[in-house]
Every structure is written in structure tokens, then in C-alpha cells.
Design a protein around this motif. Sequence first.
Motif, PDB file in Angstrom:
ATOM      1  N   PRO A  25      18.362  66.635  58.665  1.00 12.36           N
ATOM      2  CA  PRO A  25      18.959  66.453  60.001  1.00 12.36           C
ATOM      3  C   PRO A  25      19.611  67.714  60.537  1.00 12.36           C
ATOM      4  N   ASN A  26      19.008  68.875  60.316  1.00 13.30           N
ATOM      5  CA  ASN A  26      19.675  70.147  60.602  1.00 13.30           C
ATOM      6  C   ASN A  26      19.490  70.656  62.021  1.00 13.30           C
ATOM      7  N   GLY A  27      18.718  69.928  62.867  1.00 11.56           N
ATOM      8  CA  GLY A  27      18.436  70.451  64.189  1.00 11.56           C
ATOM      9  C   GLY A  27      18.602  69.423  65.286  1.00 11.56           C
ATOM     10  N   LEU A  28      17.883  69.629  66.368  1.00 11.30           N
ATOM     11  CA  LEU A  28      17.914  68.757  67.539  1.00 11.30           C
ATOM     12  C   LEU A  28      16.504  68.276  67.848  1.00 11.30           C
ATOM     13  N   PRO A  29      16.371  67.080  68.459  1.00 12.07           N
ATOM     14  CA  PRO A  29      17.436  66.165  68.869  1.00 12.07           C
ATOM     15  C   PRO A  29      18.004  65.378  67.685  1.00 12.07           C
ATOM     16  N   ASP A  30      19.030  64.603  67.968  1.00 15.94           N
ATOM     17  CA  ASP A  30      19.644  63.749  66.965  1.00 15.94           C
ATOM     18  C   ASP A  30      18.678  62.609  66.654  1.00 15.94           C
ATOM     19  N   LEU A  31      18.013  62.671  65.504  1.00 15.70           N
ATOM     20  CA  LEU A  31      17.008  61.660  65.178  1.00 15.70           C
ATOM     21  C   LEU A  31      17.623  60.301  64.881  1.00 15.70           C
ATOM     22  N   ARG A  32      18.860  60.277  64.470  1.00 15.02           N
ATOM     23  CA  ARG A  32      19.514  58.986  64.278  1.00 15.02           C
ATOM     24  C   ARG A  32      19.615  58.260  65.619  1.00 15.02           C
ATOM     25  N   ALA A  33      19.997  58.988  66.672  1.00 14.37           N
ATOM     26  CA  ALA A  33      20.089  58.376  68.002  1.00 14.37           C
ATOM     27  C   ALA A  33      18.718  57.969  68.512  1.00 14.37           C
ATOM     28  N   ARG A  46      12.947  64.387  51.112  1.00 10.97           N
ATOM     29  CA  ARG A  46      14.282  64.362  51.725  1.00 10.97           C
ATOM     30  C   ARG A  46      14.220  63.803  53.141  1.00 10.97           C
ATOM     31  N   THR A  47      13.186  64.185  53.898  1.00 11.23           N
ATOM     32  CA  THR A  47      13.058  63.711  55.274  1.00 11.23           C
ATOM     33  C   THR A  47      12.842  62.206  55.306  1.00 11.23           C
ATOM     34  N   ARG A  48      11.988  61.707  54.432  1.00 16.31           N
ATOM     35  CA  ARG A  48      11.767  60.264  54.334  1.00 16.31           C
ATOM     36  C   ARG A  48      13.076  59.538  54.081  1.00 16.31           C
ATOM     37  N   ASN A  49      13.829  59.997  53.102  1.00 18.67           N
ATOM     38  CA  ASN A  49      15.084  59.327  52.762  1.00 18.67           C
ATOM     39  C   ASN A  49      16.080  59.370  53.908  1.00 18.67           C
ATOM     40  N   TYR A  50      16.132  60.515  54.582  1.00 15.35           N
ATOM     41  CA  TYR A  50      17.055  60.632  55.723  1.00 15.35           C
ATOM     42  C   TYR A  50      16.660  59.673  56.843  1.00 15.35           C
ATOM     43  N   LEU A  51      15.401  59.647  57.215  1.00 19.13           N
ATOM     44  CA  LEU A  51      14.967  58.792  58.328  1.00 19.13           C
ATOM     45  C   LEU A  51      15.178  57.317  58.009  1.00 19.13           C
ATOM     46  N   LEU A  52      14.953  56.937  56.764  1.00 16.88           N
ATOM     47  CA  LEU A  52      15.165  55.540  56.387  1.00 16.88           C
ATOM     48  C   LEU A  52      16.636  55.151  56.466  1.00 16.88           C
ATOM     49  N   SER A  53      17.523  56.132  56.411  1.00 14.48           N
ATOM     50  CA  SER A  53      18.955  55.850  56.515  1.00 14.48           C
ATOM     51  C   SER A  53      19.438  55.738  57.952  1.00 14.48           C
ATOM     52  N   CYS A  54      18.550  56.041  58.891  1.00 19.18           N
ATOM     53  CA  CYS A  54      18.984  56.128  60.299  1.00 19.18           C
ATOM     54  C   CYS A  54      18.960  54.819  61.056  1.00 19.18           C
ATOM     55  N   GLY A  55      18.256  53.817  60.566  1.00 14.02           N
ATOM     56  CA  GLY A  55      18.132  52.571  61.313  1.00 14.02           C
ATOM     57  C   GLY A  55      18.080  51.364  60.411  1.00 14.02           C
TER      58      GLY A  55
END
Length: 305
Positions: free
Chosen positions: A248-256, A290-299
Amino acid sequence: MTDVENKLIIGTAPDSWGVWFADDPKQTPWERFLDEVAESGYKWIELGPYGYLPNDPTRLAEELKQRDLQVTAGTVFTAFHRGAKQYDEAWEPARKVAELTAAMGGEHIVVIPAMWRDDVTGEAVENGELTDEQWADLFAGHNRMGKVLLEDFGLHQQFHSHADSHVGAQKDIETLLAATDPKYLNLCLDTGHAEYCGASSLELIKNYPDRIGYLHLKQINPEVLAEVNEKNMTWAAANLAGVMTEPPNGLPDLRAVIEAVEGLNRPIFGIVEQDMYPVAFDVPMPIAKRTRNYLLSCGSRTRVQ
């Protein structure tokens, strides 16, 4: 989309393993790509450039089955703004991609428009702005292709706005959506390319919820982007400069973005597509995990299957 009701399903693509071409020794071999995708915990992939993965449907189906993988989409390239004759030039390679995508059970075709300047030299190959006539040709070509893809192959055309193309900025995307048939064309919202071109992923989701048909999830390094804009760098040069960054080091905010997409309350694919050409073979998989794990934590309704 089977068994994924009202979920955002995360997948990945050859692009995230540094694959831009059908055949290039700098790229991860296709067998290694498939092995590492499965090891990274993904279940869905795109085909990538036609010819990178096996073109024989029986062979490819077996390779995918061995790794418990499925196909979401194929990718084609168009230049419909250059006139009606461009349709025939685009359709033959598009037909091959469509046939293979449909045979693998995919439901989408991601369509990428031609760039207006050379990706290597940076020289302009045509004007960066379209005339009204060129816009009209672009609309007509995509409506026509989308109709054939849907009626003949059961595939949905998802238009991918792109850096250094004529459809990248917010107003360009909105112009395209306003003048095309939603039955035959919707948006592959690439969060990285949108950010690169100054478009807002969140505004597009909010203002055009019914036209968001597919996602490419990536982020831009804002500091590198500032340098890219200052130096008027090409898309290829920007990639070499590191304009893409690991979430999650850049833009846009993928969690949003993910929260907004989940709010659409319908199934949709979100494909991780981090441009990394060229890249050492041992770099992509740790990033993919790492990206998979991060995205799965977002929603709350974001899954890999």
C-alpha cells in the motif's frame, strides 16, 4: 461469474511477473508464472499477451487444472480512432484472443487503446488530441467490437484507459462512457493508469457505478510521477523509473477503492497488475504474496475465490 455473488474476487496477471510480450527472454517463463501464481494463493488469472501461455485450449486447460487456476479475461489492442479500416486490422488478433478466452471459461476482454507516442523513443506518432471525427470512429469501433464479442463469444468488452493514449484523463474516460453503449462497453478501471493520468478512481466508481465492469488494481509512486510529469517521460520510461509501486505504498488508496467497489453490491474481478518489465525472475512472487494479503485485508467481501 460463477459462485462469487456480490464479492470482489482478487486475481493476478502475467504483467505482475514482468510479462509484456508473447516471447521475450527477459520475461518469466510461462510455466514458472503459473506455478508461482498458484503458490502465491491466487485462483484467477488473465491470459496476458496472446502467445505467452499455450494457445491450444486443451493444453492450456490441463495446465490450469493442474494448478487449480481459472481465467478471467484476455487482452486485445485497438486503434479505432484511426478510421474504419482499423476494425479489420484489430479483429483478427482479437478473434483469436476471444476464442481462447471463451474456451477457458473467461467472461471478459480487456481492450487497450493505441498510444499516441512511441513507447521507446518518446516521439509522437500522431497528435495527442483527437478530432471529433476520430472520437466518432473510436466510439463506433468499440460499439461494433463489443457487440460481436458479446453475441458471438459471450464476452464483455472492458475498456482499459491507458497512459500515453487518447483516453486517460477523467474527461476522456467520461467522454467515452457517454458516447458508447453500456451493453457493449464498460470500463476496466485501472487504478494505476487513472492516477497516472490525473483521473479519480473513486469519482468514476461514484459517478458511473453501472459502467465499472472490471478492475486492474495497482498504485503509483507520487514522487516518481511528479518527476515523470516534469520531464514528460514516456510510459515505458516511467516504468523503468519506478512509477509503479507495491501496495500500500502509493496512490490511490486501494482500501478506499475496494470499499467503494464492494458498495456496488455485485460480483466483480479485481486483477493485480503491477507493471514490472523487465524484472529479475525472483522478484515478482514475494510482491504478489504481500499484495494478495494486503488486498484481502481491505474489504469484508474481498476474496480470491
